[in-house]
Design a protein around this motif. Structure first.
Motif, mmCIF file in Angstrom:
data_model
loop_
_atom_site.group_PDB
_atom_site.id
_atom_site.type_symbol
_atom_site.label_atom_id
_atom_site.label_comp_id
_atom_site.label_asym_id
_atom_site.label_seq_id
_atom_site.Cartn_x
_atom_site.Cartn_y
_atom_site.Cartn_z
ATOM 1 N N LEU A 1 7.946 29.415 48.038
ATOM 2 C CA LEU A 1 9.168 28.719 48.458
ATOM 3 C C LEU A 1 9.432 27.504 47.584
ATOM 4 O O LEU A 1 10.557 27.263 47.141
ATOM 5 C CB LEU A 1 9.062 28.285 49.922
ATOM 6 N N ASP A 2 8.356 26.748 47.312
ATOM 7 C CA ASP A 2 8.521 25.550 46.495
ATOM 8 C C ASP A 2 9.002 25.884 45.103
ATOM 9 O O ASP A 2 9.850 25.216 44.529
ATOM 10 C CB ASP A 2 7.185 24.806 46.386
ATOM 11 N N LYS A 3 8.408 26.936 44.565
ATOM 12 C CA LYS A 3 8.686 27.233 43.172
ATOM 13 C C LYS A 3 10.049 27.898 42.981
ATOM 14 O O LYS A 3 10.761 27.595 42.036
ATOM 15 C CB LYS A 3 7.593 28.148 42.629
ATOM 16 N N HIS A 4 10.371 28.797 43.884
ATOM 17 C CA HIS A 4 11.569 29.611 43.617
ATOM 18 C C HIS A 4 12.765 29.259 44.478
ATOM 19 O O HIS A 4 13.857 29.787 44.248
ATOM 20 C CB HIS A 4 11.224 31.090 43.772
ATOM 21 N N GLN A 5 12.579 28.370 45.470
ATOM 22 C CA GLN A 5 13.716 27.835 46.228
ATOM 23 C C GLN A 5 14.707 28.908 46.680
ATOM 24 O O GLN A 5 15.863 28.917 46.230
ATOM 25 C CB GLN A 5 14.469 26.818 45.352
ATOM 26 N N GLN B 1 -0.149 29.760 52.426
ATOM 27 C CA GLN B 1 -0.206 28.908 51.242
ATOM 28 C C GLN B 1 0.551 29.540 50.073
ATOM 29 O O GLN B 1 1.347 28.876 49.408
ATOM 30 C CB GLN B 1 -1.672 28.710 50.885
ATOM 31 N N ASP C 1 18.301 27.918 47.531
ATOM 32 C CA ASP C 1 19.119 27.279 46.510
ATOM 33 C C ASP C 1 19.579 28.326 45.511
ATOM 34 O O ASP C 1 18.787 28.792 44.683
ATOM 35 C CB ASP C 1 18.283 26.194 45.812
ATOM 36 N N SER D 1 4.228 29.347 50.793
ATOM 37 C CA SER D 1 4.840 28.026 50.629
ATOM 38 C C SER D 1 4.943 27.667 49.151
ATOM 39 O O SER D 1 5.913 27.053 48.724
ATOM 40 C CB SER D 1 4.075 26.968 51.416
ATOM 41 N N CYS D 2 3.951 28.075 48.368
ATOM 42 C CA CYS D 2 4.060 27.885 46.904
ATOM 43 C C CYS D 2 5.288 28.619 46.370
ATOM 44 O O CYS D 2 6.032 28.088 45.547
ATOM 45 C CB CYS D 2 2.831 28.429 46.186
#
Lengths: 637, 392
Positions: free
Chosen positions: B367-371, B361, B374, B364-365
């Motif tokens: 990954l979502d936040k810091h990409q 968890q 990208d 994944s947070c």
């Protein structure tokens, strides 16, 4: 060609440190020169009393086989050393043509360059501030008196105690000897201050940790009991007793020894053994002895250690680049002199300790689950807490509390084994057999003889962020290595990047000690001892302040890019820039670990306080040779 | 191309600065206050550049840019290094070292005084503007500078035009009498001029100011006492033979054959004066034959040598392959990720106590936040250069 120094011309503390148990108290006086004629008379008076680098007659000088004619006749009672700031040299009337040849860092002084070192000028004691012309620091004089001679007298008078150098003493003998030493020191201090006053020197105050009126900063080695030293590995009291009994049975210690016996130790306030990895340079020791001393502490190339060039630490000799570093003319004035960076570093011991204790439960959990090396028996709950704390401390510094390098003993258990072997060998050698002595000597080199690139490429034993890996990266960063270098290339890594960044450390602790044996003591003691100022009077000797001391502080301790750590500072001795200090809450140190099968397990991220040490002031000094002092005293430029 | 190396382009241009008093760019609407009519171009240029650099220094630590501030270089996030420097004059390097004995004979022959001989001192006829910009560029690209300038143009058009206006050879097309360019055309003209100026004054550069080779390239040290292998041992022996040894051998061969050729030439010349009817000796005929062969071989070897030389130079001019992950965007992203990852790990370790169930968890947070994939955002913010233009 071997370098042979004129030891009678070099001041005492430069080539070799004074014994921290033989001369355990040092008083540092700062003077301001009012009248140069009178000040010259003062220099004339003090010149014959300055301690030189001549060998003292001791056990060590016998080991080094120093011929009789190079030894001092007596064992000195009082040690005096002197150093000057740039403004001090000016005040003494050194011609501008000479002064201008000194390097910029020295001429500027530490106060002007504080920002570069990430010091907050607001924290500085007034005595060090280079603001008003009334009380600028001009001269630093350090005074020490011998502990051993006082001890000898006490032992003689008591008759029931035999005199033995640098050994544990019973409480009573120790206290008597110490008070007699302080009495002697007080007399000497009075003599020095009276003479200074007569000759128009102003003794500055405000740099002491006691109060604002004391005219000296007193540094004293920390006192350790036998119990403290035995328990340094965080083992329980029962185990200490058992070990003590074992030592007694084997005859390693005398039969009347008790656990409360005291001695002066080499520990600093955070509780680490200090001053192990000083560089060794050409001419510092007799030729036969030199190669052996350079192991792990010199210049490494093609797998061979050799002493560093003398010009890195003394002016007038070739340095590692085969040049002279700086040589203000006349040559007599600069030769055999050197520069000294002095910093009064307050250590936030209780905060440092509290931060670590706060992480102990997690650390325990990590050790239980992921560090798969422990197996020896079932340690008690107390032992486990201590173990976690000790591991945390060791990973921040890179050495265990007693100085054992993590590279040789990466886990707590291996450290205990290392210690056991160390104590046994020490005990055996004390009995006097030559083979035992050799084994002990060989084992002792492990404290300094190790490399990072070949022994610990991935930082699994000793984290990249740890203090010793940052302040002396040894063979790391050799440009001939890269990602795909094979092991034979890695084992040939050299200390190329480090050779020109070394410093000789001659610091001492000041302020009262804190008992760190149990994790709650600091929290409870906050009202009494917790508030007192304590720290290290840091002294670094090098021939180029900018290239050696300042570079190390700025690039390695206050910035982590060389170790792929971004902006992170050293968890023990680093300082954040004052403007950034409020934003950073903690300093993170990542500890990796490895399973026995070589695969990586989960790391642990430890944190340290953002301000482990605070600089309370400091200055750059020129430590002249005796010939230069004579030039100064007689003004014969 | 030496200027284009390993994924970086090292743009260096040297442009002579106009002499004489400064005249504002025609059509400039708001003439800045610092403009002083008696200032020289180089002084005015220095003033202007100082203001740009002040804007950088005052914003180097600022957390967020004020809205409305115009970025100059950092918007594209590919500029590693940018310097605009005015070089007033070359520094005197001292006298050249001569052999005094030869000098003595020379002056003796010329009948001059030994001290009258003066070294020529190099001097610039006007101040020069040095432009040095290191930026990311793919090695295969042939229009690095053009692409970079066109990227930069929308943000720095006014500044670049103003800066280059100080340089010799800068002129904007004049509209036909009585007409005015549209702003679009004027902008295009200015762009063309700036591009022309920079490209025509570019100097080939072989060493960058910024090098982020994350591990230093291996320097093979050769220790004669321990190493048997010589440092010059190439991995590709045929390559070494082809580009290094073959041309050398050819030169040696042609030098050896040259005397035959010259000898035959000499005999041919003699032959011109031989009285008619005289018998040609065998010796001469042999020489003549060898001479012809020698001549042919020399010509061939010279041609071959020229080819080898061209091959050698072409090989040397090929850009080194791009090093992965050393462009500015990747560097700032990886530094950013390193810090944030440690932060995430610490949070998980402190709050959840190494509980394996929640690491996914947290991750994944993260990954979502810091990409992480990208590289554009979120990332570390580089120091900011802002325009000194006032927003209208």
């Amino acid at each position: 060609m071997t370098t042979i120094f004129d030891r009678l011309d070099i001041q005492g503390n430069i080539l070799l440190p004074y014994g921290r148990s033989s001369y355990p108290i040092a008083r540092h006086f700062l003077f301001h020169v009012r009248d140069k004629e009178q000040a010259r008379a003062f220099l004339d008076w003090i010149l014959p009393q300055i301690t030189t680098a001549q060998y003292f007659p001791s056990k060590r000088s016998k080991q080094m086989q120093i011929p009789e004619d190079q030894l001092r006749q007596d064992y000195p009672e009082v040690l005096l050393n002197i150093a000057f700031t740039a403004s001090g040299l000016e005040a003494l009337g050194v011609p501008a043509s000479v002064l201008r040849q000194f390097p910029n860092a020295f001429l500027d002084g530490m106060w002007k360059r504080a920002e570069m070192l990430n010091d907050d000028r607001a924290d500085w004691n007034n005595a060090w501030k280079d603001q008003s012309h009334e009380n600028t620091t001009h001269i630093l004089i350090t005074q020490r008196v011998s502990f051993n001679s006082c001890l000898e007298k006490v032992c003689e008078s008591r008759k029931d105690d035999s005199f033995k150098k640098s050994d544990y003493l019973c409480q009573k003998t120790f206290d008597e000897a110490r008070s007699s030493m302080i009495q002697h020191l007080d007399q000497e201090t009075k003599r020095l201050l009276d003479q200074a006053e007569n000759l128009g020197l102003v003794a500055l105050s405000g740099h002491s940790n006691v109060d604002d009126d004391t005219k000296w900063l007193e540094c004293e080695s920390l006192v350790h009991t036998r119990l403290q030293d035995l328990a340094i590995a965080g083992i329980s009291e029962d185990e200490c007793l058992e070990m003590f009994k074992f030592q007694k049975d084997r005859g390693y210690v005398s039969s009347d020894a008790t656990l409360t016996d005291l001695r002066y130790s080499e520990y600093e306030h955070f509780g680490f053994f200090d001053g192990i990895g000083d560089p060794v340079f050409e001419g510092q020791y007799p030729t036969a002895f030199q190669a052996e001393m350079a192991q792990g502490q010199g210049h490494l190339s093609s797998g061979q250690w050799r002493p560093i060039a003398p010009g890195e630490f003394l002016l007038g000799y070739p340095n590692e680049a085969q040049e002279t570093t700086c040589h203000p003319m006349p040559y007599t004035f600069s030769r055999n002199g050197t520069f000294m960076a002095v910093r009064k570093l307050e250590q936030n011991v209780s905060e440092f300790h509290r931060t670590l204790v706060g992480q102990v439960p997690l650390m325990e959990q990590w050790l239980d689950n992921f560090e798969c090396s422990s197996s020896s028996g079932q340690p008690s709950a107390v032992g486990n807490i201590n173990k976690a704390l000790k591991v945390l401390r060791a990973k921040l510094v890179g050495r265990w509390d007693d100085g054992t390098p993590l590279v040789h003993a990466p886990t707590y258990e291996s450290w205990l084994n290392f210690r056991k072997r160390l104590l046994t060998l020490a005990g055996e050698s004390r009995k006097g057999e030559q083979s035992a002595k050799d084994a002990w000597k060989k084992f002792k080199t492990k404290f300094t003889l190790f490399t990072f690139e070949s022994d610990d490429t991935k930082g699994i034993r000793c984290p990249f962020a740890s203090h010793i890996r940052r302040s002396n990266p040894r063979d790391s960063g050799d440009p001939s290595l890269r990602k795909d270098s094979d092991s034979s290339e890695i084992s040939q890594a050299s200390s190329l990047l480090v050779n020109r960044r070394r410093i000789l450390r001659r610091g001492m602790t000041y302020g009262p000690a804190v008992d760190l044996t149990s994790e709650n003591s600091v929290l409870n003691d906050q009202n009494s001892l917790g508030d007192a100022e304590r720290g290290t009077f840091f002294v670094a000797i090098c021939s180029d302040l900018e290239r050696q001391f300042e570079f190390m502080q700025q690039q390695w301790l206050n910035y982590g890019s060389d170790f792929n750590l971004g902006n992170d500072i050293c968890p023990v001795a680093g300082a954040l820039h004052p403007s950034a200090a409020s934003d950073v809450k903690d300093i993170k140190v990542m500890m990796s670990s490895e399973r026995p099968d070589g695969s990586c397990s989960l790391p642990f991220v430890a944190k340290s306080t953002p301000r482990p040490v605070v600089c309370r002031g400091g200055a750059y000094f020129f430590v002249p040779s005796l010939s230069a002092l004579r030039l100064l005293a007689q003004n014969r430029f | 191309m030496p200027s284009n190396e390993a994924g970086f382009y090292q743009l260096t241009a040297l442009l002579p600065v106009k002499t004489g008093p400064y005249k504002a760019l025609s059509g400039e609407k708001n003439v800045p206050q610092y403009c002083n009519s008696s200032q020289s171009y180089s002084h005015h240029l220095k003033d202007y550049l100082n203001q740009l650099s002040d804007s950088f220094l005052s914003n180097i630590d600022s957390k967020s840019s004020k809205s409305g501030d115009l970025h100059l270089f950092d918007h594209t996030r590919c500029t590693h290094f940018a310097r605009f420097v005015v070089i007033d004059q070359l520094f005197y390097n001292g006298r050249r070292r001569h052999d005094s004995l030869i000098d003595f004979f020379r002056t003796l022959a010329a009948g001059k005084d030994l001290l009258s001989k003066k070294d020529k001192i190099d001097q610039l006829e006007s101040p020069y503007l040095l432009i040095a910009i290191d930026f990311d560029c793919h090695p295969s690209s042939t229009s690095c500078v053009q692409d970079y300038l066109s990227d930069l143009w929308p943000y720095a058009s006014q500044e670049l035009t103003e800066i280059l206006h100080h340089c010799e050879g800068f002129y904007l097309p004049v509209p036909p009498r009585g007409k005015r360019f549209t702003s679009r055309t004027a902008d295009w003209n200015a762009y063309r001029t700036v591009e022309r100026m920079i490209l025509s004054h570019e100097v080939e550069t072989t060493y960058p100011f910024s090098a982020y080779f994350w591990v230093a390239d291996k320097v093979k040290r050769w220790n004669p006492s321990t190493d048997r292998v010589s440092p010059s041992e190439f991995k590709n022996r045929w390559g070494l033979f082809g580009i290094g040894i073959l041309p050398f051998l050819l030169v040696i061969v042609s030098l050896l054959i040259l005397p035959f050729y010259l000898g035959s030439f000499f005999f041919n010349w003699l032959y011109e004066y031989v009285p008619p009817g005289a018998e040609l000796s065998e010796f001469y005929q042999a020489w003549n034959r060898w001479g012809i062969i020698g001549f042919a071989l020399s010509v061939i070897s010279v041609i071959l040598f020229m080819f080898a030389w061209r091959y050698f130079i072409n090989r040397a001019n090929q850009p080194m392959p791009q090093i992965k992950g050393v462009d500015l965007k990747s560097i700032s992203k990886s530094l950013y990720l390193q810090g944030e990852f440690l932060e995430m790990y610490k949070r998980w370790q402190d709050h959840d106590g190494f509980s394996k169930s929640s690491i996914r968890q947290h991750f994944s947070c993260f990954l979502d936040k810091h990409q992480p994939s990208d590289i554009e955002s979120p990332s570390l913010q580089p120091g900011k250069y802002f325009s000194i233009r006032k927003m209208s």
